[in-house]
Write a protein that holds these residues in place. Structure first.
Motif, PDB file in Angstrom:
ATOM      1  N   ARG A  44       8.401   0.729   9.069  1.00  0.00           N
ATOM      2  CA  ARG A  44       7.074   0.449   8.501  1.00  0.00           C
ATOM      3  C   ARG A  44       6.026   1.403   9.103  1.00  0.00           C
ATOM      4  O   ARG A  44       5.202   1.972   8.394  1.00  0.00           O
ATOM      5  N   ALA A  45       6.096   1.615  10.423  1.00  0.00           N
ATOM      6  CA  ALA A  45       5.160   2.529  11.084  1.00  0.00           C
ATOM      7  C   ALA A  45       5.388   3.968  10.622  1.00  0.00           C
ATOM      8  O   ALA A  45       4.433   4.708  10.359  1.00  0.00           O
ATOM      9  N   LYS A  46       6.642   4.349  10.495  1.00  0.00           N
ATOM     10  CA  LYS A  46       6.981   5.704  10.047  1.00  0.00           C
ATOM     11  C   LYS A  46       6.486   5.927   8.610  1.00  0.00           C
ATOM     12  O   LYS A  46       5.944   6.994   8.290  1.00  0.00           O
ATOM     13  N   ARG A  47       6.658   4.919   7.757  1.00  0.00           N
ATOM     14  CA  ARG A  47       6.198   5.001   6.365  1.00  0.00           C
ATOM     15  C   ARG A  47       4.676   5.192   6.327  1.00  0.00           C
ATOM     16  O   ARG A  47       4.158   6.032   5.596  1.00  0.00           O
ATOM     17  N   LYS A  48       3.967   4.427   7.142  1.00  0.00           N
ATOM     18  CA  LYS A  48       2.509   4.525   7.189  1.00  0.00           C
ATOM     19  C   LYS A  48       2.077   5.915   7.654  1.00  0.00           C
ATOM     20  O   LYS A  48       1.213   6.545   7.041  1.00  0.00           O
ATOM     21  N   ARG A  49       2.699   6.413   8.732  1.00  0.00           N
ATOM     22  CA  ARG A  49       2.351   7.747   9.224  1.00  0.00           C
ATOM     23  C   ARG A  49       2.670   8.821   8.185  1.00  0.00           C
ATOM     24  O   ARG A  49       1.915   9.773   8.006  1.00  0.00           O
ATOM     25  N   HIS A  50       3.794   8.652   7.501  1.00  0.00           N
ATOM     26  CA  HIS A  50       4.216   9.626   6.490  1.00  0.00           C
ATOM     27  C   HIS A  50       3.188   9.736   5.366  1.00  0.00           C
ATOM     28  O   HIS A  50       2.783  10.841   4.990  1.00  0.00           O
ATOM     29  N   PHE A  51       2.761   8.604   4.832  1.00  0.00           N
ATOM     30  CA  PHE A  51       1.815   8.635   3.719  1.00  0.00           C
ATOM     31  C   PHE A  51       0.400   8.980   4.178  1.00  0.00           C
ATOM     32  O   PHE A  51      -0.351   9.620   3.441  1.00  0.00           O
ATOM     33  N   ASN A  52       0.029   8.581   5.381  1.00  0.00           N
ATOM     34  CA  ASN A  52      -1.290   8.937   5.892  1.00  0.00           C
ATOM     35  C   ASN A  52      -1.380  10.433   6.174  1.00  0.00           C
ATOM     36  O   ASN A  52      -2.459  11.019   6.104  1.00  0.00           O
ATOM     37  N   ALA A  53      -0.253  11.063   6.492  1.00  0.00           N
ATOM     38  CA  ALA A  53      -0.245  12.489   6.805  1.00  0.00           C
ATOM     39  C   ALA A  53      -0.452  13.352   5.562  1.00  0.00           C
ATOM     40  O   ALA A  53      -0.703  14.549   5.676  1.00  0.00           O
ATOM     41  N   LYS A  80       0.808  -1.210   0.000  1.00  0.00           N
ATOM     42  CA  LYS A  80       0.000   0.000   0.000  1.00  0.00           C
ATOM     43  C   LYS A  80       0.850   1.273   0.000  1.00  0.00           C
ATOM     44  O   LYS A  80       0.526   2.236  -0.663  1.00  0.00           O
ATOM     45  N   TYR A  81       1.944   1.272   0.743  1.00  0.00           N
ATOM     46  CA  TYR A  81       2.757   2.473   0.884  1.00  0.00           C
ATOM     47  C   TYR A  81       4.064   2.321   0.114  1.00  0.00           C
ATOM     48  O   TYR A  81       4.765   1.333   0.259  1.00  0.00           O
ATOM     49  N   GLN A  82       4.385   3.310  -0.677  1.00  0.00           N
ATOM     50  CA  GLN A  82       5.574   3.281  -1.513  1.00  0.00           C
ATOM     51  C   GLN A  82       6.830   3.424  -0.656  1.00  0.00           C
ATOM     52  O   GLN A  82       6.873   4.215   0.275  1.00  0.00           O
ATOM     53  N   GLN A  83       7.846   2.646  -0.980  1.00  0.00           N
ATOM     54  CA  GLN A  83       9.116   2.744  -0.267  1.00  0.00           C
ATOM     55  C   GLN A  83      10.023   3.716  -1.013  1.00  0.00           C
ATOM     56  O   GLN A  83      10.329   3.523  -2.182  1.00  0.00           O
ATOM     57  N   LEU A  84      10.436   4.767  -0.330  1.00  0.00           N
ATOM     58  CA  LEU A  84      11.318   5.768  -0.913  1.00  0.00           C
ATOM     59  C   LEU A  84      12.681   5.643  -0.246  1.00  0.00           C
ATOM     60  O   LEU A  84      12.832   5.976   0.917  1.00  0.00           O
ATOM     61  N   GLU A  85      13.654   5.139  -0.993  1.00  0.00           N
ATOM     62  CA  GLU A  85      14.943   4.754  -0.408  1.00  0.00           C
ATOM     63  C   GLU A  85      15.635   5.890   0.346  1.00  0.00           C
ATOM     64  O   GLU A  85      16.040   5.708   1.491  1.00  0.00           O
ATOM     65  N   ASN A  86      15.780   7.050  -0.269  1.00  0.00           N
ATOM     66  CA  ASN A  86      16.470   8.159   0.395  1.00  0.00           C
ATOM     67  C   ASN A  86      15.801   8.538   1.708  1.00  0.00           C
ATOM     68  O   ASN A  86      16.453   8.715   2.728  1.00  0.00           O
ATOM     69  N   LEU A  87      14.484   8.689   1.659  1.00  0.00           N
ATOM     70  CA  LEU A  87      13.717   9.073   2.832  1.00  0.00           C
ATOM     71  C   LEU A  87      13.852   8.032   3.945  1.00  0.00           C
ATOM     72  O   LEU A  87      14.146   8.360   5.096  1.00  0.00           O
TER      73      LEU A  87
END
Length: 149
Positions: free
Chosen positions: A75-84, A2-9
Protein backbone atom coordinates in the motif's frame (compact mmCIF):
# COMPACT_ATOMS: atom_id res chain seq x y z
CA UNK A 1 -9.79 3.81 -3.86
CA UNK A 2 -7.46 6.69 -4.70
CA UNK A 3 -4.58 4.68 -6.16
CA UNK A 4 -5.09 2.16 -8.94
CA UNK A 5 -3.93 -1.39 -8.30
CA UNK A 6 -1.81 -2.73 -11.15
CA UNK A 7 -1.48 -6.49 -10.75
CA UNK A 8 1.78 -7.07 -12.66
CA UNK A 9 3.54 -4.17 -10.99
CA UNK A 10 2.35 -5.07 -7.49
CA UNK A 11 3.20 -8.74 -7.92
CA UNK A 12 6.75 -7.67 -8.77
CA UNK A 13 6.85 -5.54 -5.62
CA UNK A 14 5.57 -8.47 -3.56
CA UNK A 15 8.24 -10.74 -5.00
CA UNK A 16 10.94 -8.15 -4.23
CA UNK A 17 9.60 -7.65 -0.70
CA UNK A 18 9.57 -11.37 0.06
CA UNK A 19 13.04 -11.97 -1.38
CA UNK A 20 14.45 -9.05 0.62
CA UNK A 21 12.89 -10.41 3.82
CA UNK A 22 14.31 -13.85 3.06
CA UNK A 23 17.79 -12.40 2.40
CA UNK A 24 17.55 -10.50 5.69
CA UNK A 25 17.08 -13.86 7.43
CA UNK A 26 13.38 -13.66 8.21
CA UNK A 27 11.12 -16.68 7.91
CA UNK A 28 8.82 -15.98 4.97
CA UNK A 29 7.20 -19.40 4.74
CA UNK A 30 4.65 -21.06 6.98
CA UNK A 31 6.78 -24.20 7.25
CA UNK A 32 8.69 -25.23 10.36
CA UNK A 33 10.72 -27.88 8.54
CA UNK A 34 13.75 -26.25 6.90
CA UNK A 35 13.68 -28.49 3.83
CA UNK A 36 10.08 -27.51 3.06
CA UNK A 37 10.92 -23.84 3.65
CA UNK A 38 13.97 -24.03 1.38
CA UNK A 39 11.94 -25.70 -1.37
CA UNK A 40 9.27 -23.00 -1.11
CA UNK A 41 11.90 -20.24 -1.26
CA UNK A 42 13.50 -21.93 -4.25
CA UNK A 43 10.08 -21.90 -5.97
CA UNK A 44 9.70 -18.21 -5.11
CA UNK A 45 13.10 -17.35 -6.55
CA UNK A 46 12.16 -19.16 -9.77
CA UNK A 47 9.13 -16.86 -10.15
CA UNK A 48 11.22 -13.73 -10.65
CA UNK A 49 10.14 -13.29 -14.27
CA UNK A 50 6.56 -14.53 -13.75
CA UNK A 51 5.16 -11.97 -11.33
CA UNK A 52 1.51 -13.00 -11.45
CA UNK A 53 2.39 -16.48 -10.17
CA UNK A 54 3.70 -14.89 -6.98
CA UNK A 55 0.08 -14.54 -5.76
CA UNK A 56 -0.40 -18.29 -5.92
CA UNK A 57 2.90 -18.80 -4.07
CA UNK A 58 1.77 -16.34 -1.37
CA UNK A 59 -1.52 -18.20 -0.89
CA UNK A 60 0.27 -21.55 -0.65
CA UNK A 61 3.49 -20.85 1.23
CA UNK A 62 3.76 -17.42 2.89
CA UNK A 63 3.89 -17.13 6.67
CA UNK A 64 0.59 -15.74 8.02
CA UNK A 65 2.49 -13.26 10.21
CA UNK A 66 3.84 -11.54 7.09
CA UNK A 67 0.41 -10.98 5.54
CA UNK A 68 -0.37 -7.64 7.22
CA UNK A 69 3.21 -6.36 6.83
CA UNK A 70 3.19 -7.24 3.13
CA UNK A 71 -0.13 -5.48 2.57
CA UNK A 72 1.10 -2.36 4.39
CA UNK A 73 4.35 -2.33 2.43
CA UNK A 74 2.54 -2.69 -0.90
CA UNK A 75 0.00 0.00 0.00
CA UNK A 76 2.86 2.40 0.87
CA UNK A 77 4.75 1.47 -2.30
CA UNK A 78 1.60 2.03 -4.40
CA UNK A 79 1.11 5.47 -2.83
CA UNK A 80 4.74 6.47 -3.43
CA UNK A 81 4.58 5.15 -6.99
CA UNK A 82 1.53 7.21 -7.96
CA UNK A 83 2.61 10.29 -6.01
CA UNK A 84 5.95 10.21 -7.86
CA UNK A 85 4.15 10.75 -11.17
CA UNK A 86 3.60 14.45 -10.44
CA UNK A 87 6.25 16.80 -9.16
CA UNK A 88 4.02 18.49 -6.59
CA UNK A 89 3.19 15.16 -4.91
CA UNK A 90 6.61 13.55 -5.33
CA UNK A 91 8.44 13.09 -2.06
CA UNK A 92 11.50 15.25 -1.68
CA UNK A 93 14.09 15.11 1.02
CA UNK A 94 16.64 17.51 2.37
CA UNK A 95 19.49 16.82 4.72
CA UNK A 96 19.26 18.95 7.86
CA UNK A 97 21.41 18.94 10.95
CA UNK A 98 19.36 18.22 14.04
CA UNK A 99 19.87 21.70 15.48
CA UNK A 100 18.71 23.30 12.21
CA UNK A 101 15.65 21.06 12.09
CA UNK A 102 14.92 21.92 15.73
CA UNK A 103 15.03 25.69 15.00
CA UNK A 104 12.90 25.24 11.90
CA UNK A 105 10.42 23.15 13.84
CA UNK A 106 10.18 25.75 16.60
CA UNK A 107 9.60 28.51 14.03
CA UNK A 108 6.95 26.37 12.31
CA UNK A 109 5.12 25.94 15.63
CA UNK A 110 5.27 29.71 16.23
CA UNK A 111 3.80 30.34 12.79
CA UNK A 112 1.37 27.43 13.10
CA UNK A 113 2.57 26.17 9.73
CA UNK A 114 4.18 23.10 8.18
CA UNK A 115 7.94 22.89 7.78
CA UNK A 116 7.60 23.47 4.03
CA UNK A 117 5.39 26.52 4.55
CA UNK A 118 7.82 27.86 7.15
CA UNK A 119 10.73 27.56 4.73
CA UNK A 120 8.70 29.42 2.08
CA UNK A 121 7.83 32.18 4.57
CA UNK A 122 11.45 32.55 5.68
CA UNK A 123 12.67 32.72 2.07
CA UNK A 124 10.05 35.34 1.22
CA UNK A 125 11.09 37.43 4.22
CA UNK A 126 14.75 37.14 3.23
CA UNK A 127 13.95 38.27 -0.34
CA UNK A 128 11.92 41.22 0.95
CA UNK A 129 14.75 42.15 3.30
CA UNK A 130 17.32 41.99 0.47
CA UNK A 131 15.16 44.20 -1.74
CA UNK A 132 14.73 46.71 1.08
CA UNK A 133 18.51 46.74 1.69
CA UNK A 134 19.12 47.38 -2.01
CA UNK A 135 16.66 50.30 -2.03
CA UNK A 136 18.26 51.82 1.08
CA UNK A 137 21.73 51.49 -0.50
CA UNK A 138 20.44 53.07 -3.72
CA UNK A 139 18.88 55.97 -1.78
CA UNK A 140 22.15 56.50 0.14
CA UNK A 141 24.09 56.58 -3.13
CA UNK A 142 21.65 59.03 -4.69
CA UNK A 143 21.73 61.22 -1.58
CA UNK A 144 25.51 61.24 -1.43
CA UNK A 145 25.66 62.19 -5.13
CA UNK A 146 23.25 65.08 -4.49
CA UNK A 147 25.28 66.30 -1.53
CA UNK A 148 28.54 66.11 -3.48
CA UNK A 149 27.19 68.44 -6.13
Amino acid sequence: MKYQQLENLECGWKWTYLVKKWKDGEAITRYIDTSEAEAAVKDLLALEHEPTKVLKWIDSHMAPALDIKLKQAIRAKRKRHFNAEQTHTRKKSIDLDYRVWEKLSTKAQELDATLSDTIEILLSEANRSNKADEKVSELKRDLSQLLDL
